[in-house]
Write a protein that holds these residues in place. Structure first.
Motif, short mmCIF file in Angstrom:
data_model
loop_
_atom_site.label_atom_id
_atom_site.label_comp_id
_atom_site.label_asym_id
_atom_site.label_seq_id
_atom_site.Cartn_x
_atom_site.Cartn_y
_atom_site.Cartn_z
N PRO A 59 12.31 0.50 -6.65
CA PRO A 59 12.54 1.61 -5.72
C PRO A 59 11.34 2.52 -5.48
O PRO A 59 11.09 2.93 -4.34
N ASP A 60 10.57 2.83 -6.53
CA ASP A 60 9.42 3.73 -6.34
C ASP A 60 8.37 3.14 -5.40
O ASP A 60 7.66 3.87 -4.71
N LEU A 61 8.27 1.81 -5.37
CA LEU A 61 7.28 1.15 -4.52
C LEU A 61 7.90 0.69 -3.20
O LEU A 61 7.22 0.66 -2.17
N ALA A 62 9.19 0.36 -3.22
CA ALA A 62 9.83 -0.24 -2.04
C ALA A 62 9.86 0.71 -0.85
O ALA A 62 9.90 0.25 0.31
N ARG A 63 9.81 2.00 -1.09
CA ARG A 63 9.87 2.95 0.03
C ARG A 63 8.63 2.89 0.92
O ARG A 63 8.63 3.43 2.03
N THR A 98 -2.37 -4.12 -11.43
CA THR A 98 -2.83 -4.18 -10.04
C THR A 98 -1.99 -3.26 -9.16
O THR A 98 -2.52 -2.54 -8.31
N ALA A 99 -0.69 -3.29 -9.36
CA ALA A 99 0.20 -2.40 -8.59
C ALA A 99 -0.10 -0.93 -8.90
O ALA A 99 -0.12 -0.08 -8.01
N GLN A 100 -0.36 -0.63 -10.18
CA GLN A 100 -0.67 0.75 -10.57
C GLN A 100 -1.97 1.23 -9.93
O GLN A 100 -2.07 2.37 -9.49
N SER A 133 0.85 -1.19 0.00
CA SER A 133 0.00 0.00 0.00
C SER A 133 0.88 1.23 0.00
O SER A 133 2.01 1.20 0.51
N ASN A 134 0.37 2.32 -0.58
CA ASN A 134 1.11 3.58 -0.46
C ASN A 134 0.39 4.56 0.46
O ASN A 134 0.82 5.70 0.61
N SER A 135 -0.71 4.09 1.08
CA SER A 135 -1.43 4.96 2.01
C SER A 135 -1.49 4.38 3.43
O SER A 135 -1.80 5.10 4.37
N LEU A 136 -1.19 3.10 3.56
CA LEU A 136 -1.16 2.43 4.86
C LEU A 136 0.21 1.82 5.06
O LEU A 136 0.97 1.62 4.11
N ASP A 137 0.53 1.48 6.29
CA ASP A 137 1.80 0.81 6.59
C ASP A 137 1.61 -0.68 6.34
O ASP A 137 1.22 -1.43 7.23
N ALA A 138 1.88 -1.09 5.09
CA ALA A 138 1.63 -2.48 4.71
C ALA A 138 2.53 -3.45 5.46
O ALA A 138 2.20 -4.63 5.59
N SER A 139 3.65 -2.96 5.99
CA SER A 139 4.55 -3.86 6.73
C SER A 139 3.92 -4.34 8.03
O SER A 139 4.39 -5.30 8.64
#
Length: 253
Positions: free
Chosen positions: A190-194, A168-170, A107-113
């Motif tokens: 890199p753009d997603l890994a952060r 799906t990632a997009q 996710s880029n809005s939640l802490d998916a970790s």
């Protein structure tokens, strides 16, 4: 005699055209970043190599090849699809495993970790993206994991479907879904890994055994066979590992 000469000239011309054509690769979209890097390394050693890659869902590409799409190599996210092409007599090499893939929560809005599959039932999570299970192996494995975790029925109304795992990632990255089940290989870009991710237990789904074949169309293209062989070399394997793939015979570290 004239007809014989004309026939020979036609064959020679056809051979020349075949040799000058680029190698066309159909590749599962989980390979988008890893294969692009591998191609960059390959072209350093083979600057004249003409290789075109189309990324998409493995199931749809299999159907396209069966219907005559002009691909020379097929890198699938599930070896079952190259085997299907072999059954149709459309391959010149045996289906071979090139990697094992993994799926993650991202996710880029939640802490998916900090997320688990059970958390997807939370009412605050309204949209969950997975690849279309009917033709995308990563979508099939996502569905299997959700079913094994006992949350499939609860999350079905929240699901939105990508045409392939890159789509799906997009969708998740754009905010169309709050959480996505995507390929580890994409989450490592890199753009997603952060944003972090949670690796989904591979005991919850069938293996993502990824395989490739050289198609019958690529039989007379030495460049196609050469690139297929390059995928088994150390430089290619190093790039694949960096994107989270396991190589054939390797165990999770």
């Amino acid at each position: 005699m004239i007809r014989w000469i004309a026939a020979c000239a036609a064959l020679l011309l056809a051979g020349t055209l075949q040799a000058s054509e680029p190698v066309r690769i159909a590749a599962a979209s989980d390979l988008r970043y890893a294969l692009d890097e591998i191609l960059a390394v390959y072209r350093q050693a083979h600057p004249d190599a003409a290789i075109d890659v189309i990324y998409g869902s493995s199931g749809k590409m299999t159907t396209q090849i069966i219907n005559g799409a002009p691909y020379d190599i097929f890198f699938s996210a599930d070896i079952a699809f190259p085997r299907q092409l072999q059954e149709h007599g459309l391959t010149v090499t045996e289906p071979a495993v090139y990697a094992l893939g993994r799926i993650v929560l991202w996710s880029n809005s939640l802490d998916a970790s900090q997320l688990s599959l059970a958390d997807l039932t939370d009412s605050r999570i309204r949209r969950i993206a997975i690849a279309q299970p009917s033709h995308a192996p990563y979508g099939q494995r996502a569905q299997e994991a959700l079913q094994a975790a006992g949350v499939w029925d609860a999350v079905q109304p929240k699901l939105v479907f990508g045409e392939n795992i890159a789509h799906t990632a997009q969708m998740t990255q754009s905010g169309a879904a709050q959480v996505g089940i995507i390929a580890l290989s994409l989450a490592r870009f890199p753009d997603l890994a952060r944003h972090g991710y949670t690796l989904i237990d591979d005991a919850l789904h069938n293996p993502l055994t990824q395989g490739y074949v050289v198609t019958r169309r690529g039989a007379d293209k030495p460049a196609a066979l050469a690139f297929a062989e390059f995928m088994a070399t150390r430089p290619a394997h190093e790039i694949m590992r960096r994107y989270g793939f396991l190589m054939p015979g390797e165990q999770e570290p």
